[in-house]
Scaffold this active site. Structure first.
Site, PDB file in Angstrom:
ATOM      1  N   GLY A 339       0.787  -1.233   0.000  1.00  0.00           N
ATOM      2  CA  GLY A 339       0.000   0.000   0.000  1.00  0.00           C
ATOM      3  C   GLY A 339       0.817   1.280   0.000  1.00  0.00           C
ATOM      4  O   GLY A 339       1.816   1.409  -0.713  1.00  0.00           O
ATOM      5  N   GLY A 362      -3.605  -5.492   2.366  1.00  0.00           N
ATOM      6  CA  GLY A 362      -4.620  -6.138   3.206  1.00  0.00           C
ATOM      7  C   GLY A 362      -4.269  -7.582   3.501  1.00  0.00           C
ATOM      8  O   GLY A 362      -4.414  -8.037   4.644  1.00  0.00           O
TER       9      GLY A 362
END
Ligand code: AMP
Length: 384
Positions: A339, A362
């Protein structure tokens, strides 16, 4: 091109999900990683076809088309990647036969509700065009979608090298990491990372918290946080954590870059006990950076996820840039969990200065939370 075609027509479920603005790819990290082992697979296949999701479209939506990804792949490979518009195209098989040695990319698999519903008929239909399936989408391995858990039921299937490599590296964090073990967490929301904090805290020596998520902790400690980001629903959870037997491991920032208007982008630096009601904390500041640095310099294992401030704005990048530089130069085993932290490293340092950069934001957090991910270790590893 092929020297041995034992895999036949190969289908790879990759994670090519990349940020795209105005049809331009903003960050091609995942695409580069997905192509890393392609050469060997091609040498053993008649053709190679990639399938992936992009974003979370509600049905077929051109804004989520993988066409820009096909262009980027073509550019990176120096040859045209053939785009397959419809997964249900009746001519896929003959198209593959007509183009030996070529690389194909299918349109966004999430255009089909069957993918999200883990529909097994869908899995059988899609895979019927291929001889071999390779699951290599670590970034989507926490989803029980058809391409993750069902595609492999119908043809010869393997776990790809990227996925096996991710697991090997993340396991170093869960199986007796070298100590001191320090975790740095930032980003906007505490709610996204609470489960992770609960799971990690017994096993870590230090938990450094920055970004927007630190203000929920600071508010419950009694500080005036002004208009900084705060999730009031999580105040009591933050309090339980701080008062637990592991609470002493949590290090919160003592000073910040603050503004009264994020849009205007002004910045003054002040201690947490100097905040006015109008102040918004947008970055960590020098005393905190120094404190975090002294802890990091003693650490032997470091996991980092989430920026220390709104680093996209150059006035608020100091904390994230400093932490990136400090972690880049550590003599420790360093892992970054996908991310925004990856974008920060690309901006301020070099990906090669870290031991492992996860392709799955995630998914890597879910893995470290202690979950068995639906797509991990369900097929034998591909060894070529
Ligand atoms: P996450 O997806 O939860 O990791 O959040 C990443 C986002 O958090 C980035 O876009 C940052 O701009 C944002 N962020 C970091 N620090 C702050 C802060 N102090 N206030 C508001 N947003 C922040």
């Amino acid at each position: 091109m092929s020297t041995n075609e034992s895999l036949g027509h190969t289908l790879i479920r990759a994670d090519l999900n990349s940020p795209i603005q105005n049809k331009t790819i903003q960050d091609n990290f995942r695409i580069i990683k997905a192509l890393e082992h392609l050469k060997k697979i091609r040498e053993n296949s008649k053709t190679v076809t990639f399938t992936s999701h992009l974003g979370r479209p509600l049905g077929k939506d051109e804004n989520y088309s993988l066409k820009p990804i096909a262009e980027e792949m073509s550019e990176l490979l120096g040859e045209k990647v053939i785009f397959i518009d419809s997964i249900f195209d009746q001519h896929i098989k003959s198209n593959l036969e007509r183009n030996p040695g070529k690389v194909f990319l299918m349109e966004n698999i999430r255009f089909y509700q069957e993918e999200l519903d883990n529909d097994t008929d869908f899995a059988q239909k899609v895979t019927s065009n291929f001889n071999t399936f390779i699951l290599d989408a670590f970034g989507a391995a926490h989803r029980s979608h058809s391409s993750i858990v069902s595609f492999g039921k119908y043809i010869n299937s393997f776990q790809g090298e990227l996925m096996s490599n991710e697991i090997k590296n993340l396991q170093k964090l869960t199986n007796s990491p070298a100590q001191p073990y320090t975790v740095i967490l930032g980003g906007a929301k505490i709610s996204d990372k609470l489960q992770l904090i609960n799971n990690l805290i017994p096993h870590v020596d230090n938990l450094l918290i920055g970004g927007g998520m630190c203000f929920t902790f600071l508010k419950i400690k009694g500080y005036n946080i002004g208009k900084s980001l705060c999730e009031d629903d999580y105040l009591s959870t933050a309090e339980v954590l701080l008062e637990s037997k592991h609470g002493h491991k949590i290090h919160l920032p003592s000073d910040f870059g603050v503004t009264e208007s994020i849009e205007r982008g002004s910045r003054v630096d002040k201690n947490i006990d100097e905040f006015t009601d109008q102040d918004i904390g947008v970055d960590i500041s020098m005393s905190t950076i120094k404190e975090f640095e002294s802890i990091l310099l003693k650490s032997k294992t470091v996991f980092w996820n989430g920026p220390m401030g709104i680093f996209e704005n150059p006035n608020y990048k100091l904390g994230t840039q400093s932490i990136t530089e400090i972690v880049s130069n550590l003599n420790a085993y360093t892992v970054v969990g996908g991310g925004d932290s990856v974008s920060a490293i690309q901006m301020f340092s070099n990906l090669s200065k870290f031991n492992h950069i996860s392709t799955g934001g995630g998914a890597s957090l879910k893995y470290l939370e202690g979950n068995q991910l639906p797509g991990v270790n369900i097929y034998k590893p591909l060894i070529l």
